[in-house]
Design a protein around this motif. Sequence first.
Motif, PDB file in Angstrom:
ATOM      1  N   UNK A 143      43.336  54.408  29.658  1.00  0.00           N
ATOM      2  CA  UNK A 143      41.893  54.405  29.384  1.00  0.00           C
ATOM      3  C   UNK A 143      41.571  53.463  28.229  1.00  0.00           C
ATOM      4  N   UNK A 144      42.393  53.465  27.191  1.00  0.00           N
ATOM      5  CA  UNK A 144      42.159  52.562  26.058  1.00  0.00           C
ATOM      6  C   UNK A 144      42.287  51.103  26.487  1.00  0.00           C
ATOM      7  N   UNK A 145      43.275  50.815  27.348  1.00  0.00           N
ATOM      8  CA  UNK A 145      43.437  49.435  27.831  1.00  0.00           C
ATOM      9  C   UNK A 145      42.244  49.010  28.680  1.00  0.00           C
ATOM     10  N   UNK A 146      41.725  49.934  29.513  1.00  0.00           N
ATOM     11  CA  UNK A 146      40.562  49.610  30.360  1.00  0.00           C
ATOM     12  C   UNK A 146      39.341  49.329  29.486  1.00  0.00           C
ATOM     13  N   UNK A 147      39.105  50.170  28.495  1.00  0.00           N
ATOM     14  CA  UNK A 147      37.936  49.966  27.619  1.00  0.00           C
ATOM     15  C   UNK A 147      38.093  48.678  26.813  1.00  0.00           C
ATOM     16  N   UNK A 148      39.302  48.368  26.373  1.00  0.00           N
ATOM     17  CA  UNK A 148      39.523  47.126  25.636  1.00  0.00           C
ATOM     18  C   UNK A 148      39.275  45.911  26.527  1.00  0.00           C
ATOM     19  N   UNK A 149      39.701  45.979  27.780  1.00  0.00           N
ATOM     20  CA  UNK A 149      39.450  44.872  28.709  1.00  0.00           C
ATOM     21  C   UNK A 149      37.959  44.670  28.946  1.00  0.00           C
ATOM     22  N   UNK A 150      37.197  45.766  28.998  1.00  0.00           N
ATOM     23  CA  UNK A 150      35.767  45.638  29.283  1.00  0.00           C
ATOM     24  C   UNK A 150      35.015  44.939  28.153  1.00  0.00           C
ATOM     25  N   UNK A 151      35.580  44.912  26.925  1.00  0.00           N
ATOM     26  CA  UNK A 151      34.926  44.233  25.808  1.00  0.00           C
ATOM     27  C   UNK A 151      35.029  42.717  25.917  1.00  0.00           C
ATOM     28  N   UNK A 152      35.933  42.234  26.751  1.00  0.00           N
ATOM     29  CA  UNK A 152      36.098  40.790  26.924  1.00  0.00           C
ATOM     30  C   UNK A 152      34.893  40.228  27.665  1.00  0.00           C
ATOM     31  N   UNK A 153      34.286  39.176  27.116  1.00  0.00           N
ATOM     32  CA  UNK A 153      33.105  38.608  27.775  1.00  0.00           C
ATOM     33  C   UNK A 153      33.451  37.906  29.075  1.00  0.00           C
ATOM     34  N   UNK A 154      34.741  37.623  29.286  1.00  0.00           N
ATOM     35  CA  UNK A 154      35.160  36.974  30.541  1.00  0.00           C
ATOM     36  C   UNK A 154      35.723  37.969  31.541  1.00  0.00           C
ATOM     37  N   UNK A 155      35.383  39.241  31.392  1.00  0.00           N
ATOM     38  CA  UNK A 155      36.017  40.256  32.241  1.00  0.00           C
ATOM     39  C   UNK A 155      35.688  40.037  33.712  1.00  0.00           C
ATOM     40  N   UNK A 156      34.460  39.590  34.018  1.00  0.00           N
ATOM     41  CA  UNK A 156      34.112  39.362  35.430  1.00  0.00           C
ATOM     42  C   UNK A 156      34.952  38.232  35.997  1.00  0.00           C
ATOM     43  N   UNK A 157      35.120  37.141  35.230  1.00  0.00           N
ATOM     44  CA  UNK A 157      35.957  36.037  35.705  1.00  0.00           C
ATOM     45  C   UNK A 157      37.410  36.482  35.862  1.00  0.00           C
ATOM     46  N   UNK A 158      37.868  37.365  34.991  1.00  0.00           N
ATOM     47  CA  UNK A 158      39.243  37.859  35.114  1.00  0.00           C
ATOM     48  C   UNK A 158      39.407  38.712  36.366  1.00  0.00           C
ATOM     49  N   UNK A 159      38.406  39.542  36.659  1.00  0.00           N
ATOM     50  CA  UNK A 159      38.481  40.375  37.871  1.00  0.00           C
ATOM     51  C   UNK A 159      38.443  39.502  39.115  1.00  0.00           C
TER      52      UNK A 159
END
Length: 880
Positions: A439-455
């Motif tokens: 859960x902590x890793x998921x929340x940390x990933x969501x803070x990245x402004x490029x998360x949509x491009x990463x997905x």
Amino acid sequence: MPGMEDSPPTGTPPERRQALTSPVHDFEPFEDEGALFGDTSQADPIENEEDGEELFGENMENDYRPMPALDHYDVGNLDNEEYEVMSESDRQAAEEEMRRRDREMGIIRRDERELFYDKSDEEEEPQQKRRRAEKAIAGETQDTDMIESIENLEDTKGFTIKEWVCMVGPRTEIRNRFKNFLRTYNSKSHYIYKERIRRMCENNQSSFTVEFPTLANEEHVLAYFLPEAPFQVLEIFDEVAKEIVLSIYPSYERVTSEIHVRISDLPLIEELRTFRKLHVNQLVRTLGVVTATTGVLPQLSVIKFDCNRCGFILGPFVQSQHSEVQPGSCPECQSSGPFMVNMEQTVYRNYQKITLQESPGRIPAGRVPRSKDCILLADLCDRCKPGDEVDVTGVYTNNYDGSLNTDQGFPVFSTVIVANHLVVKDCKQIVQSLTDDDVNAIIKMSKDHRIVDRIVSSIAPSIYGHDYIKRALALALFGGESKNPGQKHKVRGDINVLICGDPGTAKSQFLKFVEKIAPRAVFTTGQGASAVGLTAYVRRGQASRDWTLEAGALVLADQGVCLIDEFDKMNDQDRTSIHEAMEQQSISISKAGIVTSLQARCSVIAAANPIGGRYDASMTFAENVNLSDPILSRFDILCVVRDEVDPIQDEHLARFVVASHIKHHPSKVSDNIEEPESDDLSISQEMLKKYIVYARENIHPKLQNMDQDKVANIYSQLRQESLATGSLPITVRHIESIIRMAEANAKMHLRDYVQEDDVNMAIRMMLESFVETQKYSVMKSMKQVFQRYLLFKKDHSELLFYVLRQLAKDQLAFIRGTNASETLTIEIDEKDLIDKAKQIDIRDLKPFYHSSIFEANNFVYDSKRKVIIHTVPETLMAED
């Protein structure tokens, strides 16, 4: 003495003694009767004086004479504090609180009087006397407290494990060891199973889970016995669990009469097709998909019979799974019947039978899926529905079936799995299994402004390019929010996607990837699916011979994804059957006297080929695909895939495919694996699946301060363009599609509210879907009209590379048309690129000249001459 007249005197000779009594062996006379009773305290007084001091003597009173030097107390050890007098009610409340604390800690305190006085038989309560008499009649006269503990429990002394665990000694030892395990096992200073039992009782449940690896680490003998004799050992476990529950909550029997221990995480997973005679009466674990379920029926557990002649109640009789229990004769009137089941005093339990089928991904090549019946009892009933993928742990046992023997002509048995533990592998189960680190890793990933491009880059990483399709699939996997105001008008939240294009563009590979990554997915093809296969069908049940309803692909994919390949190959009659499922997300059935409505809340992702095999850009989308307007309007995103000839892109594609084959060769497991590049944005597939499930279950974005004028203007312009070009009909559904895609984009960021960027991204996706479906003649002009929306959050480097590539292609075509010789390089004037860049509001080109995409595609910028030099890929290949 009068009492000694009948007994022979002490000095009677042996002949005289034989005449008086029955003949016995001669014994040596006891010199001292104290030795007979084991009383060694009356030994020689001289020895006693040597051992210690005689306390009871003539001078005993001297011990109590006054001694002023010793007759005082230490002031520091005296408690002179005055206490208030405790009332009788306060004392009883304090004692009750201490007893409650002892029960929670598992401490059972006996009455203090038992420390001084033994409880005699005369003091026993009538209930205890009656219970002891019943045990004596049943042959259970051995007191469990007097049984000696068995240290080497694994030594079965030549008995089989089933015989060994049924004996009183080993059975008691297993009870004690399991009771000690439940009470004392702790992890990180937490008593795990005490907390589970407390949580179970708070929720009024009747079972809790014990992990097999934990049991094996703590009590390896019990873990060894459990798979070999599951029925017997699980029965002991259930008795111990009930005893512990009643010691903590004495009145819990009013909630449930049975407590069950569920065994999870069995290390070995068997396939349904690998069950053999070796597994009969063993504890097994298997995976499968539920294809059919019966209703929950009452099964006889403990039966009582009424004698029709005299009315006497016989029983109780414990009913087993294998055979029917029938009384022999009435003990009251000695008649042999007839007997009727006493409905009131008979104890029932819930019973349900489900059919498990092998999961589609686990079937060997060229084999048909096998199925097996599974019996669910007690609180396991109604845990799953058709279409669920389940993990079942249970006892593989035989079930006598007379009709099967008659049909086969020789004695055979049908086999079933009596379930002990069942887990449904759905979104909720995956979310509950997430650790705090996940859960902590998921929340940390969501803070990245490029998360949509990463997905997006992590969707189908083995497929080169097609970012638009990957973004559409990502939106469909996350999905929007369904609305149902007042339970009257339901608006779907799932996003439907249609992929259409030339052959060889990885359409089916996209669907196969979604099948693997989605938490619940059903894959089917248009040619192999019929209307009833997609919706639902009616058939006769095997047991009751009544008409029953069986779910089709769309119903099985409820709250998941339904993938349909070769969508254009379906018949029109079959295709019209999914109209209701794609918009209302329900399937209405009226067949064989069954009138009902089934839920089909799923996203539909379909792939279709154009008419004639290849997509013709000179025609509209509706003319290219043999699909009607009603079905096209139900798709939120339309993806057109064209196989265009481009030397630069073709070279990159070829290199990517070759590198992918080298990297993923079966023999290349660990050695020579290329390290991912530093700018690689992709996420691991396991983490991506957890991220999707977490967002779908926990994130429900709301619409707030949405720019309604922007959506209204876009809708109005799209309606006008659609009317002018005559391509796709734009309906109110497309407004809902924009809202759904905005919510899905907000879910990718784990946001609670839809922001302006989410709406702009949804508008961009809608416009790209609309523009790509136009004729080639009107596509350029339409891109100019909606340019500011289409360029939202697009990388300038990719955009400029697209423009530069078009200039290079035009220059190459011009040079080859005027010069027949092979051209080595192409020079493009920088002024032409600057003019094109200004049209899309890009002023600074220096970052583009230093970008990796500029250098990787064989472009070089000459700052002195203000030209861009491009080396043609064919020349490089010839030089190599």
